[in-house]
Design a protein around this motif. Structure first.
Motif, short mmCIF file in Angstrom:
data_model
loop_
_atom_site.label_atom_id
_atom_site.label_comp_id
_atom_site.label_asym_id
_atom_site.label_seq_id
_atom_site.Cartn_x
_atom_site.Cartn_y
_atom_site.Cartn_z
N PHE A 11 -48.99 -18.11 -6.79
CA PHE A 11 -49.85 -18.15 -7.96
C PHE A 11 -49.43 -17.09 -8.98
O PHE A 11 -49.52 -17.31 -10.19
CB PHE A 11 -51.31 -17.97 -7.57
CG PHE A 11 -51.88 -19.16 -6.87
CD1 PHE A 11 -52.11 -20.35 -7.55
CD2 PHE A 11 -52.19 -19.11 -5.52
CE1 PHE A 11 -52.64 -21.46 -6.90
CE2 PHE A 11 -52.72 -20.21 -4.86
CZ PHE A 11 -52.94 -21.39 -5.55
N ASP A 12 -48.98 -15.92 -8.51
CA ASP A 12 -48.47 -14.90 -9.43
C ASP A 12 -47.29 -15.44 -10.23
O ASP A 12 -47.20 -15.24 -11.45
CB ASP A 12 -48.04 -13.65 -8.65
CG ASP A 12 -49.20 -12.91 -8.02
OD1 ASP A 12 -50.35 -13.17 -8.41
OD2 ASP A 12 -48.95 -12.08 -7.14
N CYS A 13 -46.37 -16.09 -9.54
CA CYS A 13 -45.18 -16.65 -10.21
C CYS A 13 -45.58 -17.74 -11.20
O CYS A 13 -45.04 -17.80 -12.31
CB CYS A 13 -44.20 -17.20 -9.18
SG CYS A 13 -43.47 -15.95 -8.10
N LEU A 14 -46.53 -18.58 -10.80
CA LEU A 14 -46.97 -19.65 -11.71
C LEU A 14 -47.65 -19.09 -12.95
O LEU A 14 -47.49 -19.62 -14.05
CB LEU A 14 -47.95 -20.58 -10.99
CG LEU A 14 -47.36 -21.74 -10.20
CD1 LEU A 14 -48.48 -22.56 -9.59
CD2 LEU A 14 -46.48 -22.62 -11.07
N ARG A 15 -48.41 -18.00 -12.79
CA ARG A 15 -49.05 -17.38 -13.96
C ARG A 15 -48.02 -16.90 -14.96
O ARG A 15 -48.18 -17.04 -16.17
CB ARG A 15 -49.95 -16.22 -13.52
CG ARG A 15 -51.41 -16.58 -13.34
CD ARG A 15 -52.25 -15.31 -13.27
NE ARG A 15 -51.90 -14.51 -12.14
CZ ARG A 15 -52.61 -14.42 -11.01
NH1 ARG A 15 -53.70 -15.12 -10.87
NH2 ARG A 15 -52.24 -13.64 -10.03
#
Length: 331
Positions: A11-15
């Motif tokens: 999710f960090d990467c997607l953000r």
């Protein structure tokens, strides 16, 4: 704490990808060019914001379930949004504004507008976009930070989720039903020929679309759905079509749950709130493109994370009953 290769890091990467998509979109429109569309689907900016809302719905619903009370839940959300936003508003109004304004410094600060810019935008609901003499000659004139509109929708979603939690209605069937209502309302607004150029109709379109995405993320978390990896492919297939928003929630959750490398910092929020005014500076000087945008905005995003956001997130551990699982933000 999130470990290297753990699903939380996805999710960090997607953000970060979502924030970069917004930068890509603004690199065109702030140059006065028509937005690049993904086939018959969204422009990159709408896609980036949509990804943010799905992730937010999914993660803050999990946070609500872990949090001992609605007040603590809202305090966590304020700690995530407010400190970084206030720092960005102050730097924009008190430092960037007088540097780039067409007005003399004395005239700039003699106007109440810089103070009002900070106060109104910090309220989230009285959003204002202009500062005296700032970006008057830009291809997209007199708009200082056009990204701020989404924060009021984001915080409204938090308030609605908190209200459902207080009423003990933040359950999977309720969230799914509300998602369907929001999705149906978006279809009515978007596909009945309603002119969305007007402010009220535009807000209705944005609220219903992103409400659908937020509530879908919330419902997927509440149902404890673990989408298999192939559902991400379905979302990608729908992406260049008018039905792109239907496949996005499952795709985002499926991708977000995949193990990914741990990022040394979460630059997504800082990149989102700083990039627009910095891109306007580049546009006024005829030097705006994606690479110059990222080169200028990423240092500000890093400073925002390390100097403002990360220290503010540490305060979550001091909230009543709060458990400091990690300094990874829930946007």
């Amino acid at each position: 704490m999130s470990r290297p290769g753990s699903p939380a890091n996805g999710f960090d990467c997607l953000r970060l990808i979502a924030a970069a998509l917004v930068v890509v979109h603004h690199a065109r429109v702030l140059n006065g060019a028509a937005p690049w569309m993904i086939g018959w689907g969204p422009d990159p900016g709408a896609l980036g914001v949509g990804i943010f809302f799905v992730i937010s719905g999914y993660l803050v619903t999990a946070s609500l379930r872990r949090t001992p009370g609605v007040g603590v839940f809202l305090a966590k959300r304020v700690l995530r949004i407010a400190p970084g936003l206030l720092a960005a508003l102050l730097l924009t109004a008190l430092v960037l504004g007088p540097l780039v304004s067409d007005l003399p410094v004395a005239d700039y600060f003699g106007d109440a507008a810089p103070l009002l810019y900070v106060l109104k935008n910090f309220s989230l609901y009285a959003v204002t976009y202009d500062l005296p003499g700032v970006f008057a000659d830009a291809p997209y004139p007199n708009v200082v930070n056009g990204s701020l509109w989404s924060l009021r929708l984001e915080f409204t979603a938090y308030l609605c989720l908190a209200a459902l939690g207080a009423l003990r209605l933040a359950r999977a069937p309720v969230l799914a039903g509300l998602a369907l209502l929001a999705g149906g309302a978006f279809l009515v607004v978007h596909f009945t020929g309603l002119d969305t150029r007007g402010e009220l109709a535009r807000l209705a379109s944005l609220a219903t679309l992103n409400g659908w995405l937020f509530l879908c993320g919330a419902a997927l978390e509440a149902f404890d759905v673990k989408p298999p990896a192939w559902t991400a492919a379905v979302g990608l297939v729908l992406l260049p079509t008018p039905a792109w928003f239907l496949g996005l929630p499952l795709a985002v959750v499926a991708l977000g749950r995949m193990p990914a490398p741990r990022l040394p910092a979460d630059l997504s929020y800082g990149l989102y709130i700083y990039s627009f005014p910095l891109q306007q500076v580049l546009a006024e000087h005829g030097r705006l493109d994606v690479l110059t945008s990222l080169a200028l905005a990423l240092p500000f995003a890093a400073a925002s994370w390390f100097l403002v956001e990360k220290p503010a997130l540490r305060l979550k551990a001091r909230l009543p009953g709060a458990v400091n699982l990690a300094l990874r933000p829930v946007f």
